[in-house]
Scaffold this motif. Sequence first.
Motif, PDB file in Angstrom:
ATOM      1  N   ASN A 263      20.896 -11.842 -77.582  1.00  0.00           N
ATOM      2  CA  ASN A 263      20.151 -10.787 -76.883  1.00  0.00           C
ATOM      3  C   ASN A 263      20.769 -10.406 -75.540  1.00  0.00           C
ATOM      4  O   ASN A 263      20.059  -9.950 -74.639  1.00  0.00           O
ATOM      5  CB  ASN A 263      18.691 -11.200 -76.660  1.00  0.00           C
ATOM      6  CG  ASN A 263      17.942 -11.409 -77.956  1.00  0.00           C
ATOM      7  OD1 ASN A 263      18.117 -10.652 -78.906  1.00  0.00           O
ATOM      8  ND2 ASN A 263      17.125 -12.453 -78.016  1.00  0.00           N
TER       9      ASN A 263
ATOM     10  N   LYS B 217      17.696  -9.339 -72.994  1.00  0.00           N
ATOM     11  CA  LYS B 217      16.267  -9.439 -73.323  1.00  0.00           C
ATOM     12  C   LYS B 217      15.530  -8.127 -73.057  1.00  0.00           C
ATOM     13  O   LYS B 217      14.386  -8.110 -72.602  1.00  0.00           O
ATOM     14  CB  LYS B 217      15.618 -10.575 -72.521  1.00  0.00           C
ATOM     15  CG  LYS B 217      16.249 -11.937 -72.751  1.00  0.00           C
ATOM     16  CD  LYS B 217      15.714 -12.982 -71.801  1.00  0.00           C
ATOM     17  CE  LYS B 217      16.447 -14.297 -71.951  1.00  0.00           C
ATOM     18  NZ  LYS B 217      16.048 -15.304 -70.948  1.00  0.00           N
ATOM     19  N   GLY B 218      16.220  -7.016 -73.311  1.00  0.00           N
ATOM     20  CA  GLY B 218      15.603  -5.710 -73.112  1.00  0.00           C
ATOM     21  C   GLY B 218      15.668  -5.188 -71.690  1.00  0.00           C
ATOM     22  O   GLY B 218      15.222  -4.075 -71.420  1.00  0.00           O
TER      23      GLY B 218
ATOM     24  N   GLU C 118      22.949  -5.899 -70.496  1.00  0.00           N
ATOM     25  CA  GLU C 118      21.636  -5.728 -71.129  1.00  0.00           C
ATOM     26  C   GLU C 118      21.215  -7.088 -71.663  1.00  0.00           C
ATOM     27  O   GLU C 118      21.926  -7.695 -72.464  1.00  0.00           O
ATOM     28  CB  GLU C 118      21.703  -4.722 -72.274  1.00  0.00           C
ATOM     29  CG  GLU C 118      20.355  -4.532 -72.974  1.00  0.00           C
ATOM     30  CD  GLU C 118      20.438  -3.686 -74.228  1.00  0.00           C
ATOM     31  OE1 GLU C 118      19.516  -3.787 -75.065  1.00  0.00           O
ATOM     32  OE2 GLU C 118      21.424  -2.946 -74.385  1.00  0.00           O
TER      33      GLU C 118
END
Length: 211
Positions: free
Chosen positions: A59, A101-102, A99
């Motif tokens: 992620n 974890k969102g 970017e």
Amino acid sequence: MIRGTQGIDNQIATGVSFVQKIPELKQKCISPEQKDLGQLCFSIESPHILKRGISVSENAFVLGAIKEKGLTDEEFDCLWEYLGYCPVSRHFKYFAGLEIKGHVIYGMDYGRMIKRDNSSIFFDHHGEVQFGKVRFFVILDFERKEDTTLALTECFRCPRYSPEINILSVKVTNEIKFVNIKYIKEGCMYLSVDNTSRKYVCRFPNKLESD
């Protein structure tokens, strides 16, 4: 898609019609195996989506180019302290955007970040919650990116931290440290009040501005 100003109305109408037809054409003409064409269509349909680079951990993706950077004496000493030994070189691969974890985080070295703040982070350091502003990110070893991708962070002190409060008063310190990106919990916003010493971090990301 727009070429010059002659017949601009027709050009705009044709362009809009073409974009509206893309989902239908994609469904009819592109099979699931044609991943490159699918990605091309996705980039046309969603031009605002940031283009991810390599994955540096689960992620977490590089945003922008990876270049080489020489550390200053202060930064090199900080890395020495983090590693527990003196690195052979002071030149490493670095990048300005991440970017994770969102959350989109840009280091302060990112040239286009002038007024907005996308550089503040909320992270865990040996079990202690901390806040800071990222200068840039480095990758020490491409073979072990997940363990060696670090954020050089200028630390804040938060004397009255509470997990239930989203806007927290902080004090700027002279401390800098390298933080492994896997310990970054979220991106934040840093706010300072003009003509005062009051400074805050807001535990929600800046989603109003992006590239």
